[in-house]
Design a protein around this motif. Structure first.
Motif, PDB file in Angstrom:
ATOM      1  N   ASN A   1      -6.663   4.455  -4.632  1.00 12.16           N
ATOM      2  CA  ASN A   1      -6.750   3.080  -4.128  1.00 12.16           C
ATOM      3  C   ASN A   1      -6.850   2.050  -5.249  1.00 12.16           C
TER       4      ASN A   1
ATOM      5  N   CYS B   1      -8.971  -0.527   7.148  1.00 13.73           N
ATOM      6  CA  CYS B   1      -7.900  -0.884   6.214  1.00 13.73           C
ATOM      7  C   CYS B   1      -8.469  -1.538   4.957  1.00 13.73           C
ATOM      8  N   ILE B   2      -7.900  -1.151   3.798  1.00 15.35           N
ATOM      9  CA  ILE B   2      -8.259  -1.804   2.533  1.00 15.35           C
ATOM     10  C   ILE B   2      -6.987  -2.280   1.804  1.00 15.35           C
TER      11      ILE B   2
ATOM     12  N   ILE C   1      -8.666   4.745   1.784  1.00 17.05           N
ATOM     13  CA  ILE C   1     -10.101   4.598   1.554  1.00 17.05           C
ATOM     14  C   ILE C   1     -10.646   5.736   0.693  1.00 17.05           C
TER      15      ILE C   1
ATOM     16  N   HIS D   1      -6.884  -8.652   2.022  1.00 19.18           N
ATOM     17  CA  HIS D   1      -5.791  -8.566   2.987  1.00 19.18           C
ATOM     18  C   HIS D   1      -5.060  -9.894   3.130  1.00 19.18           C
TER      19      HIS D   1
ATOM     20  N   CYS E   1       0.837  -1.200   0.000  1.00 23.13           N
ATOM     21  CA  CYS E   1       0.000   0.000   0.000  1.00 23.13           C
ATOM     22  C   CYS E   1       0.871   1.249   0.000  1.00 23.13           C
TER      23      CYS E   1
ATOM     24  N   THR F   1     -12.631  -6.190   3.396  1.00 18.50           N
ATOM     25  CA  THR F   1     -12.097  -4.927   3.898  1.00 18.50           C
ATOM     26  C   THR F   1     -12.796  -4.525   5.192  1.00 18.50           C
ATOM     27  N   SER F   2     -12.275  -3.485   5.818  1.00 17.65           N
ATOM     28  CA  SER F   2     -12.920  -2.931   7.003  1.00 17.65           C
ATOM     29  C   SER F   2     -12.782  -1.416   6.955  1.00 17.65           C
TER      30      SER F   2
ATOM     31  N   PHE G   1     -13.703   1.158  -4.020  1.00 18.32           N
ATOM     32  CA  PHE G   1     -13.558   2.414  -3.276  1.00 18.32           C
ATOM     33  C   PHE G   1     -13.224   3.582  -4.198  1.00 18.32           C
TER      34      PHE G   1
ATOM     35  N   CYS H   1      -7.062   5.565   7.764  1.00 16.78           N
ATOM     36  CA  CYS H   1      -6.674   4.893   6.522  1.00 16.78           C
ATOM     37  C   CYS H   1      -6.789   5.884   5.373  1.00 16.78           C
TER      38      CYS H   1
ATOM     39  N   HIS I   1      -5.904  -1.509  -4.345  1.00 17.26           N
ATOM     40  CA  HIS I   1      -6.362  -1.934  -3.028  1.00 17.26           C
ATOM     41  C   HIS I   1      -7.486  -2.976  -3.085  1.00 17.26           C
TER      42      HIS I   1
ATOM     43  N   THR J   1      -3.946  -4.861   0.565  1.00 16.95           N
ATOM     44  CA  THR J   1      -3.923  -6.221   0.037  1.00 16.95           C
ATOM     45  C   THR J   1      -2.634  -6.934   0.425  1.00 16.95           C
TER      46      THR J   1
END
Length: 325
Positions: free
Chosen positions: A142, A154-155, A138, A264, A116, A150-151, A300, A135, A145, A157
């Motif tokens: 991206n 964090c996005i 987001i 991730h 990232c 995801t959450s 995103f 983050c 990404h 990989t």
């Protein structure tokens, strides 16, 4: 680069229960050294594990054992990997450059950190690098990404090609923990980000990967590793697919699909694969599998293109596996 204490470990050092807890392990160094130069990793102590006896690749009755300190190059070109596990051979050779593959180790490959942009840029907020800071990806650029798992934190990989193939093969990882050996299924090694993206994996402090165990089934007849990237060499995957098939009389006996560049961790859903056992090995069923495998995918902004791209990549990879060139 921050000063650090350097030691070189021997097998005698591994008998200690406490000496390794606050130490960062160094093997090939192809990821760690870069992170230290950027000021992302700032270890107080580094233990060089390069002299430990975990660099062998050994065949046994039920499969193949890859030493954690064997290089990626030695692994890819090993006759047993080339002949019996060609999806792993192809995945490794699609990664990095020949110079890096000659230095990078198998254990290090499993534990490499995300690529990232914001993780590497210490001027930007990153929950993975500094928990609670936010983050930037987001709402930022991206394109590379994640779209799955995801959450809000964090996005990022996972960058590995080798790990995608190992996930498809359902490998197991041997870990030395407090003097005892623990065997962990590959799908339990890496984590989704959740609220703690700073935790890439489920290893504990002081844990040392010693071997990667491949099962006897290597899908040597029907396989594909498809990597889609911005340039043909030395680039991380936008999307990658490790596809393995066993087919009899046109019906699917076994199917494995693992994805890279989209989450991730290597993305694989065994419950989806099981739905297609016994079904016809057809493009229509492959399309259905792809839809189910990426259900809930979310873009995103600049990575929205990955959703249709990964669907097409899954179908293409499975068709290629069905009729390998």
């Amino acid at each position: 680069m921050k000063p650090f204490e350097y030691t070189r470990l021997s097998t005698d050092d591994l008998s200690s229960d406490t000496a390794l807890y606050d130490t960062t392990f160094l093997a090939g160094g192809t990821n760690l050294v870069d992170l230290m130069k950027y000021g992302v990793e700032k270890p107080d102590a580094i233990a060089d594990i390069g002299q430990l006896p975990y660099d062998q690749i050994e065949e046994f009755a039920d499969g193949l054992r890859l030493g954690a300190l064997a290089t990626n190059a030695d692994t890819a070109y090993h006759p047993a990997v080339k002949n019996k596990y060609p999806v792993l051979n192809k995945a490794i050779l699609s990664a990095a450059s020949s110079q890096l593959r000659n230095r990078a180790t198998n254990g290090g490959n499993l534990l490499q950190r995300t690529r990232c942009y914001y993780f590497y840029d210490t001027a930007m907020p990153c929950n993975k690098r500094e928990p609670g800071s936010g983050c930037a990806a987001i709402k930022g650029f991206n394109r590379i990404h994640a779209i799955l798992g995801t959450s809000a934190s964090c996005i990022a990989t996972h960058p590995s090609d080798m790990c995608v193939a190992l996930a498809a093969l359902e490998a197991k990882v041997h870990i030395l923990r407090k003097g005892a050996t623990l065997v962990m299924p590959f799908d339990q090694i890496h984590r989704l980000p959740g609220e703690h993206p700073e935790k890439d994996h489920n290893l504990e402090p002081g844990d040392l990967i010693t071997h990667i165990e491949l099962p006897n089934e290597g899908f040597s007849q029907n396989f594909e590793y498809l990597k889609i990237r911005d340039r043909e060499s030395y680039a991380f995957a936008l999307v990658s697919v490790a596809a393995c098939l066993k087919v009899s009389a046109g019906k699917i006996e076994d199917v494995r699909v693992a994805l890279g560049g989209v989450a991730h961790k290597p993305w694989k859903l065994k419950e989806v694969e099981h739905e297609f056992i016994g079904k016809e090995a057809s493009t229509e069923n492959f399309k259905s599998l792809a839809e189910k495998l990426i259900k809930g995918a979310q873009g995103f902004g600049t990575n929205n293109f990955k959703i249709p791209l990964v669907k097409r990549a899954i179908v293409r990879a499975l068709n290629n596996a069905l009729n390998p060139s």
